[in-house]
Write an enzyme that holds these catalytic residues in place. Structure first.
Site, mmCIF file in Angstrom:
data_model
loop_
_atom_site.group_PDB
_atom_site.id
_atom_site.type_symbol
_atom_site.label_atom_id
_atom_site.label_comp_id
_atom_site.label_asym_id
_atom_site.label_seq_id
_atom_site.Cartn_x
_atom_site.Cartn_y
_atom_site.Cartn_z
ATOM 1 N N LYS A 94 23.311 -10.933 -26.992
ATOM 2 C CA LYS A 94 21.922 -10.739 -26.557
ATOM 3 C C LYS A 94 21.414 -11.991 -25.845
ATOM 4 O O LYS A 94 21.175 -13.021 -26.458
ATOM 5 C CB LYS A 94 20.995 -10.465 -27.745
ATOM 6 C CG LYS A 94 19.612 -10.030 -27.243
ATOM 7 C CD LYS A 94 18.501 -10.319 -28.227
ATOM 8 C CE LYS A 94 17.584 -11.438 -27.847
ATOM 9 N NZ LYS A 94 16.949 -11.435 -26.539
ATOM 10 N N CYS A 145 18.651 -29.026 -25.713
ATOM 11 C CA CYS A 145 18.512 -29.298 -27.152
ATOM 12 C C CYS A 145 18.840 -30.749 -27.461
ATOM 13 O O CYS A 145 18.343 -31.307 -28.422
ATOM 14 C CB CYS A 145 19.398 -28.348 -27.944
ATOM 15 S SG CYS A 145 21.071 -28.279 -27.309
ATOM 16 N N GLU A 186 9.827 -31.104 -31.605
ATOM 17 C CA GLU A 186 10.568 -30.852 -30.364
ATOM 18 C C GLU A 186 9.606 -30.271 -29.328
ATOM 19 O O GLU A 186 8.925 -29.279 -29.602
ATOM 20 C CB GLU A 186 11.704 -29.860 -30.616
ATOM 21 C CG GLU A 186 12.528 -29.599 -29.370
ATOM 22 C CD GLU A 186 13.648 -28.586 -29.580
ATOM 23 O OE1 GLU A 186 13.401 -27.531 -30.182
ATOM 24 O OE2 GLU A 186 14.769 -28.859 -29.125
ATOM 25 N N GLU A 204 22.939 -23.134 -34.012
ATOM 26 C CA GLU A 204 22.748 -24.332 -33.177
ATOM 27 C C GLU A 204 21.274 -24.358 -32.821
ATOM 28 O O GLU A 204 20.797 -23.509 -32.074
ATOM 29 C CB GLU A 204 23.592 -24.250 -31.902
ATOM 30 C CG GLU A 204 25.082 -24.180 -32.129
ATOM 31 C CD GLU A 204 25.678 -25.478 -32.618
ATOM 32 O OE1 GLU A 204 24.970 -26.504 -32.670
ATOM 33 O OE2 GLU A 204 26.868 -25.454 -32.979
HETATM 34 P P1 TAP Z 1 14.179 -18.975 -29.384
HETATM 35 O O1 TAP Z 1 12.812 -18.542 -29.139
HETATM 36 O O2 TAP Z 1 14.589 -19.331 -30.748
HETATM 37 O O3 TAP Z 1 15.103 -17.816 -28.804
HETATM 38 C C1 TAP Z 1 16.505 -17.864 -28.884
HETATM 39 C C2 TAP Z 1 17.040 -16.460 -28.895
HETATM 40 O O4 TAP Z 1 16.610 -15.812 -30.098
HETATM 41 C C3 TAP Z 1 16.547 -15.594 -27.744
HETATM 42 O O5 TAP Z 1 17.566 -14.715 -27.339
HETATM 43 C C4 TAP Z 1 15.403 -14.832 -28.393
HETATM 44 O O6 TAP Z 1 15.117 -13.608 -27.755
HETATM 45 C C5 TAP Z 1 15.954 -14.594 -29.777
HETATM 46 N N1 TAP Z 1 14.953 -14.306 -30.782
HETATM 47 C C6 TAP Z 1 13.613 -14.518 -30.742
HETATM 48 N N2 TAP Z 1 13.030 -14.088 -31.874
HETATM 49 C C7 TAP Z 1 14.009 -13.576 -32.649
HETATM 50 C C8 TAP Z 1 14.045 -12.983 -33.950
HETATM 51 N N3 TAP Z 1 12.947 -12.839 -34.678
HETATM 52 N N4 TAP Z 1 15.236 -12.595 -34.444
HETATM 53 C C9 TAP Z 1 16.368 -12.766 -33.728
HETATM 54 N N5 TAP Z 1 16.397 -13.300 -32.493
HETATM 55 C C10 TAP Z 1 15.233 -13.714 -31.966
HETATM 56 O O7 TAP Z 1 14.595 -20.232 -28.537
HETATM 57 P P2 TAP Z 1 14.391 -20.458 -26.994
HETATM 58 O O8 TAP Z 1 12.957 -20.734 -26.789
HETATM 59 O O9 TAP Z 1 15.019 -19.382 -26.200
HETATM 60 O O10 TAP Z 1 15.303 -21.754 -26.760
HETATM 61 C C11 TAP Z 1 14.852 -22.993 -26.998
HETATM 62 C C12 TAP Z 1 15.353 -23.541 -28.325
HETATM 63 O O11 TAP Z 1 16.769 -23.456 -28.410
HETATM 64 C C13 TAP Z 1 15.043 -24.995 -28.483
HETATM 65 O O12 TAP Z 1 14.535 -25.249 -29.771
HETATM 66 C C14 TAP Z 1 16.372 -25.699 -28.313
HETATM 67 O O13 TAP Z 1 16.491 -26.944 -28.903
HETATM 68 C C15 TAP Z 1 17.302 -24.693 -28.863
HETATM 69 N N6 TAP Z 1 18.639 -24.880 -28.313
HETATM 70 C C16 TAP Z 1 19.577 -25.432 -29.122
HETATM 71 C C17 TAP Z 1 20.842 -25.645 -28.642
HETATM 72 C C18 TAP Z 1 21.876 -26.244 -29.548
HETATM 73 S S1 TAP Z 1 23.390 -26.128 -29.087
HETATM 74 N N7 TAP Z 1 21.554 -26.813 -30.665
HETATM 75 C C19 TAP Z 1 21.177 -25.288 -27.341
HETATM 76 C C20 TAP Z 1 20.199 -24.732 -26.546
HETATM 77 C C21 TAP Z 1 18.921 -24.529 -27.057
HETATM 78 P P3 TAP Z 1 13.899 -13.513 -26.690
HETATM 79 O O14 TAP Z 1 14.256 -14.412 -25.591
HETATM 80 O O15 TAP Z 1 13.948 -12.090 -26.309
HETATM 81 O O16 TAP Z 1 12.662 -13.920 -27.418
#
Ligand code: TAP
Length: 500
Positions: A198, A307, A404, A273
């Protein structure tokens, strides 16, 4: 839908072909409900395509397809060398479509197309070629056991097997969409698992195109399924789905906690992650010609939406002003513009919502006594742009130091000695990465074991290698992707004991 300026005819045709479709069981389908979600170009704030907005029944369909593929002899009995060759072919297909994939990534996420090409697409190809090699190197152990020998004079023979964990549910974020898909699908394919992937709602395009290339590479139908829709519906249904054996999640700590609890509720395997707030620690003996640009790129790379972004800058007091002035000068010179312009160094943030969040943090920083030494403004452009920003005079306990931000915002704080630097670096709920800048090897060696982080870089930052395990401690997650370590996330160990 609006026409998109600056993309090739090939990319335009892909967007048209993939609109409103997702990949389930080898077929390109709409959501059962027929609902769709729009996809917005962050450089212009205009909707340019749409994707299916799936519901729980679509998740069921995708999981059934992945389960059937897991049992399908075409996949279950495929020899490791053939899996390896198929992954290598997939890498070749990505390579043959580099420019298109980079354009799709830039369009969806806003990142500079030159960076998308170099980091996102080429990095994904490198990773696939690396992980393909592991398909033929999965091995168990023979184990000596100490039971008394059987009366008939025989003995015991014991060994372990590494078996594929089963159906993997991969939920990925929008900041490195293709990389994140490849980091999860790659090891799943190498170990013989099947996948329901997804992508994030903001950035579905490269995951869908990756799905096309997976079919073209010859993987049997249903081995990889790509399902689009909102996280709170699709992601939540995946996390709690009894047909998914392992959840591989990358995203925010907040959502990761929910996903992890839901998966653990049914004792599914789970790797997380999550977020970070990585410190960059600069000593006065560092090579400043490398450290100043290094610290700037540690935070401003990918618009700060990494991240591992080096978002907390700790500089030894004697060089603090000179160092921060140097980083601020680089920030001021960065060329802001649409990602598709090859001259752009900093594109827009991924969405209006993300820019609002980041701007709220800047306002909070200023309200808590911070002073701007660079940026802070939204450029007068139609997309979701924000100037690279640096705040000083912030106490360690302030919100912008502790939370963050996930945007191009750096907070700089002085320190006096190594003990204080470590204490400040570790005073964070996160533990993903850190960098230390010094020309004194003793300083470096004394510090690295004390820093609470999954990765410590020395005189560099943000360098990830397929062979180096990557992941976090504290609130930054559980498990290590990449390197040999990733195989543990996608296999179960079976112990076999025979009386012989
Ligand atoms: P999230 O809002 O957490 O979204 C990540 C994924 O989870 C998306 O596909 C999102 O779908 C989905 N999601 C949202 N709500 C959910 C739920 N209740 N149950 C299951 N899945 C759900 O993060 P983001 O804003 O996309 O990304 C930024 C974050 O990712 C930052 O905190 C960053 O640090 C972290 N990140 C960490 C890493 C590593 S390797 N540690 C790498 C990259 C990013 P939707 O998009 O449809 O909401």
């Amino acid at each position: 839908m609006s026409p998109i300026e600056g993309i090739s005819a090939v990319t335009a045709a892909t967007i048209e072909r993939l609109a409103g479709k997702m990949l389930i069981g080898g077929e390109w389908l709409a959501a059962a409900s027929g609902e769709i979600q729009n996809v917005t170009n962050p450089a212009t704030a205009e909707v340019f395509t749409h994707m299916p907005s799936s519901g729980a029944s679509d998740v069921d369909r995708a999981v059934e397809a992945a389960r059937a593929a897991f049992k399908n002899p075409k996949w279950a009995e495929m020899r490791p060398s053939h899996r390896q060759r198929a992954i290598l072919k997939l890498a070749d297909l990505l390579e043959a479509n580099i420019d298109e994939l980079a354009e799709l990534e830039s369009l969806d996420n806003g990142k500079p197309v030159t960076m998308a090409n170099r980091v996102d697409v080429r990095g994904s190809i490198e990773y696939l070629r690396y992980i393909a090699g592991w398909a033929t190197k999965i091995e168990g152990l023979t184990v000596d056991v100490s039971f008394p020998r059987p009366r008939d004079g025989g003995n015991y023979f014991a060994y372990t097997r590494q078996e594929p964990v089963g159906v993997v549910g991969a939920i990925i974020p929008w900041n490195f969409p293709l990389n994140m898909a490849v980091w999860k699908v790659g090891p799943a394919l190498a170990t013989g698992c099947t996948v329901v992937l997804k992508p994030a709602s903001e950035t579905p395009l490269t995951a869908l195109r990756f799905g096309e290339l997976i079919l073209e590479a010859g993987f049997p139908e249903g081995v990889v399924n790509v399902i689009t829709g909102s996280g709170s519906v699709v992601g939540a249904a995946m996390s709690s789905h009894p047909g998914i054996d392992k959840i591989a999640f990358t995203g925010s700590t907040e959502v990761g906690r929910t996903v992890g609890l839901s998966a653990m509720n049914r004792i599914a395997r789970v790797s997380l992650e999550l977020g970070g707030k990585s410190p960059v620690i600069v000593f006065d003996d560092a090579n400043l010609d490398a450290a100043i640009p290094g610290a700037a790129s540690a935070i401003f790379f990918n618009q700060g939406q990494a991240c591992t972004a080096g978002s907390r800058l700790y500089v030894q007091r004697s060089i603090f002003d000179q160092f921060v002035t140097g980083v601020a000068a680089r920030a001021a010179k960065m060329k802001i513009g649409p990602g598709l312009d090859p001259a752009t160094q900093m594109g827009p943030l991924v969405s209006q919502r993300q820019r609002n969040t980041v701007c709220e943090y800047i306002e909070k920083g200023l309200a808590q006594g911070g002073k701007l030494v660079a940026g802070g403004e939204r450029p007068d452009l139609p997309g979701f742009y924000l100037q690279p920003t640096i705040l000083v005079d912030m106490p360690q306990s302030s919100t912008v130091v502790q939370e963050e931000i996930f945007g191009p915002v750096l907070v700089a704080i002085p320190f006096d000695d190594a003990d204080e630097a470590v204490a400040l670096a570790n005073d964070s709920p996160y533990g993903l990465a850190a960098s230390v800048w010094s020309s004194n090897l003793s300083t470096v060696h004394r510090l690295t074991p004390k820093i609470q982080a999954g990765t410590v870089w020395v005189n560099c930052h943000n360098l990830l290698d397929p062979n180096l395990p990557f992941g976090g401690c504290k609130l930054s997650g559980v498990g290590r992707e990449m390197g040999r370590a990733v195989l543990d996330l996608y296999t179960e160990t079976k112990s076999v004991l025979m009386a012989v």
